[in-house]
Design a protein around this motif. Structure first.
Motif, PDB file in Angstrom:
ATOM      1  N   LYS A   1      -4.386  -2.805  -5.228  1.00  0.00           N
ATOM      2  CA  LYS A   1      -3.356  -1.868  -4.800  1.00  0.00           C
ATOM      3  C   LYS A   1      -2.183  -1.751  -5.768  1.00  0.00           C
TER       4      LYS A   1
ATOM      5  N   GLN B   1      -0.553   1.450  -4.238  1.00  0.00           N
ATOM      6  CA  GLN B   1      -1.242   2.016  -3.088  1.00  0.00           C
ATOM      7  C   GLN B   1      -0.552   1.476  -1.854  1.00  0.00           C
TER       8      GLN B   1
ATOM      9  N   SER C   1       0.119   6.814  -1.841  1.00  0.00           N
ATOM     10  CA  SER C   1       0.276   6.083  -3.095  1.00  0.00           C
ATOM     11  C   SER C   1       1.469   6.629  -3.862  1.00  0.00           C
TER      12      SER C   1
END
Length: 361
Positions: free
Chosen positions: A208, A239, A245
């Motif tokens: 992420k 993310q 995002s």
């Protein structure tokens, strides 16, 4: 020149086959891919010519359907060697490679890499390569927004030289050092006798988060007007949720005011990008940005305050097929000085709408 390019291609794609071990032959892969993106842009300032702003190098045509970027690419790879060749066409190539020799204006990539360690992911690559700088690339489908940021448009999209790169065993770290021909150059600038240098560090602690630091150090002018340029690009991709995002980016550069000077002209550009993915087909993305170049190092305006411009954009994307996307973006600029031409007068604002259709295989 065409003869030498052909020799380079043949040596990169075919010679290693005779040198591979049996294991490498088994793993060797040759892939052919292609990409094309057509666009239409309407500038509400109604520029008299077909070209729009001179500081934009992508989607920079007014009231005409055109090809921004199209290319066909061959990629060859085995355990110890890799090579890429991509030939391109479009307004991106016309605008970004205008200073290059005719035979090179259609080359998007041409590079060869050799793995120099049997146990570690350590490589040397050389040739014409995508830039190690920035959070946006020339390939539209890979970017959050349809058009490129001011930071991306005014820093290198490509580079020529050699790099040593290392990827950690767990894939979390990527490190590279580069020796380059200059600031977005294939051939060196006429009269330039020096090399430039760069670095890149990318850290991915998990799926992420991506953090990146890249730099450029060198002179991109003839030797009799040598001025050192120092540039740093920093960004992070996050993310935040399954659907949301964001990217935070900041570029800053400094260049000597004159040859041998201890004084520098500074420019910088902060950026915030956000994207919301509704489902497998629809997404919404936006960007706010600022680009300050008071002394016209990168964008010259010949106005009292130089180029100090705030930008904003909002785009809607529709994934028609797995490999086809249609995008529409509204974008505007507001500058401190009146630098945008409209009806034979300069204004502080500029607003335009762009649509694109991209396909790839």
């Amino acid at each position: 020149m065409k003869k030498y390019i052909a020799a380079f291609i043949l040596s990169g794609l075919f010679l290693p086959k005779a040198q591979n071990t049996d294991s490498a032959k088994t793993d060797a892969k040759l892939k052919i891919s292609a990409y094309a993106e057509v666009f239409y842009s309407y500038d509400f300032n109604e520029p008299s010519g077909g070209d729009r702003q001179n500081f934009l190098y992508s989607y920079n045509r007014h009231k005409e359907v055109n090809l921004n970027l199209g290319f066909i690419k061959a990629n060859y790879e085995n355990e110890r060697m890799r090579a890429n060749l991509a030939l391109m066409a479009g307004t991106y190539a016309q605008d970004n490679l205008a200073a290059e020799q005719d035979a090179l204006k259609y080359v998007n990539e041409a590079n060869i890499g050799i793995k120099i360690s049997k146990t570690k992911n350590l490589w040397i690559d050389a040739g014409i390569m995508p830039s190690h700088i920035g959070w946006e690339s020339a390939i539209g489908k890979d970017n959050v927004n349809l058009t490129r940021s001011l930071a991306a448009e005014n820093s290198p999209y490509f580079e020529t030289g050699a790099k040593v790169s290392y990827t950690s065993d767990n894939g979390k770290w990527f490190l590279s050092g580069l020796v380059l021909n200059g600031w977005q150059r294939i051939a060196k600038a006429e009269g330039n006798k020096s090399f430039s240098f760069g670095h890149q560090i990318t850290f991915k602690p998990n799926d992420k988060i991506t953090l990146n630091s890249s730099s450029f150090i060198g002179n991109d002018k003839p030797q009799d007007d040598k001025r050192m340029r120092y540039f740093h690009d920093l960004y992070g991709n996050f993310q935040l949720t399954d659907h949301l995002s964001t990217t935070l980016g900041f570029d800053i550069g400094a260049e000597q005011k004159d040859k041998g000077s201890e004084s520098y002209n500074i420019w910088y550009s902060p950026n915030l990008l956000m994207k919301y993915q509704f489902d497998n087909q629809w997404s919404l993305a936006g960007r706010v940005e600022y680009f300050s170049d008071k002394n016209g190092v990168i964008i010259a305006t010949e106005t009292p305050n130089g180029f100090q411009t705030f930008g904003y954009s909002l785009n809607v994307d529709y994934q028609i097929l797995k490999n086809v996307v249609f995008r529409t973006e509204a974008r505007g600029f507001t500058s401190k000085d009146a630098i945008f031409m409209r009806n034979d007068n300069f204004r502080q604002g500029n607003f335009f709408i762009t649509t694109s259709l991209a396909a790839w295989f």
